[in-house]
Design a protein around this motif. Structure first.
Motif, mmCIF file in Angstrom:
data_model
loop_
_atom_site.group_PDB
_atom_site.id
_atom_site.type_symbol
_atom_site.label_atom_id
_atom_site.label_comp_id
_atom_site.label_asym_id
_atom_site.label_seq_id
_atom_site.Cartn_x
_atom_site.Cartn_y
_atom_site.Cartn_z
ATOM 1 N N THR A 33 1.884 14.166 58.879
ATOM 2 C CA THR A 33 2.701 14.074 59.974
ATOM 3 C C THR A 33 2.731 15.366 61.052
ATOM 4 N N THR B 243 1.770 18.193 63.758
ATOM 5 C CA THR B 243 2.162 18.640 64.272
ATOM 6 C C THR B 243 1.587 19.515 66.130
ATOM 7 N N THR C 170 -1.551 19.069 61.172
ATOM 8 C CA THR C 170 -0.823 18.891 60.002
ATOM 9 C C THR C 170 0.118 19.543 59.880
ATOM 10 N N SER C 171 0.790 18.464 58.829
ATOM 11 C CA SER C 171 2.042 20.433 58.316
ATOM 12 C C SER C 171 2.099 20.580 57.568
ATOM 13 N N ASP C 172 0.983 19.712 56.506
ATOM 14 C CA ASP C 172 0.317 20.266 55.623
ATOM 15 C C ASP C 172 -0.577 21.653 55.449
#
Length: 100
Positions: free
Chosen positions: A63, A65, A78-80
């Motif tokens: 995802t 960000t 990314t969100s990770d």
């Protein structure tokens, strides 16, 4: 009551000269305004943001960000906590960085 004002007759040549001066000044102001508007349009026509890729294909389960763009690359955070760096022209993933 006697009128003591001594009005001098207006010279027709002077009136014609002033009319020409006012017309030239008006035309100059209109032309200057048009030039300023054209310069603003030319100067700010490409100021609507950077060129962005049409489609960004991310790996499954990620995802986005944040996004940033360099000279010949762009990066997606990314969100990770990974930074995915892509080639600007081809869209190929160049590098993946893990943020700790």
């Amino acid at each position: 009551m006697a009128d003591n004002s001594h009005e001098q007759p207006v010279d027709a040549g002077t009136v014609k000269y002033l009319r020409i001066l006012v017309t030239v000044l008006t035309a100059t102001m209109i032309l200057g305004f048009i030039v300023i508007v054209v310069l603003f349009v030319i100067r700010f026509s490409d100021a609507f943001g950077p060129k962005l890729p049409d489609v960004i294909t991310l790996p499954d389960g990620t995802t986005p960000t944040a996004f940033t763009k360099g000279a010949d690359w762009y990066a997606v955070v990314t969100s990770d906590d990974r930074i995915l760096i892509f080639d600007l022209d081809s869209g190929v993933l160049r590098q993946t960085l893990q943020v700790e």
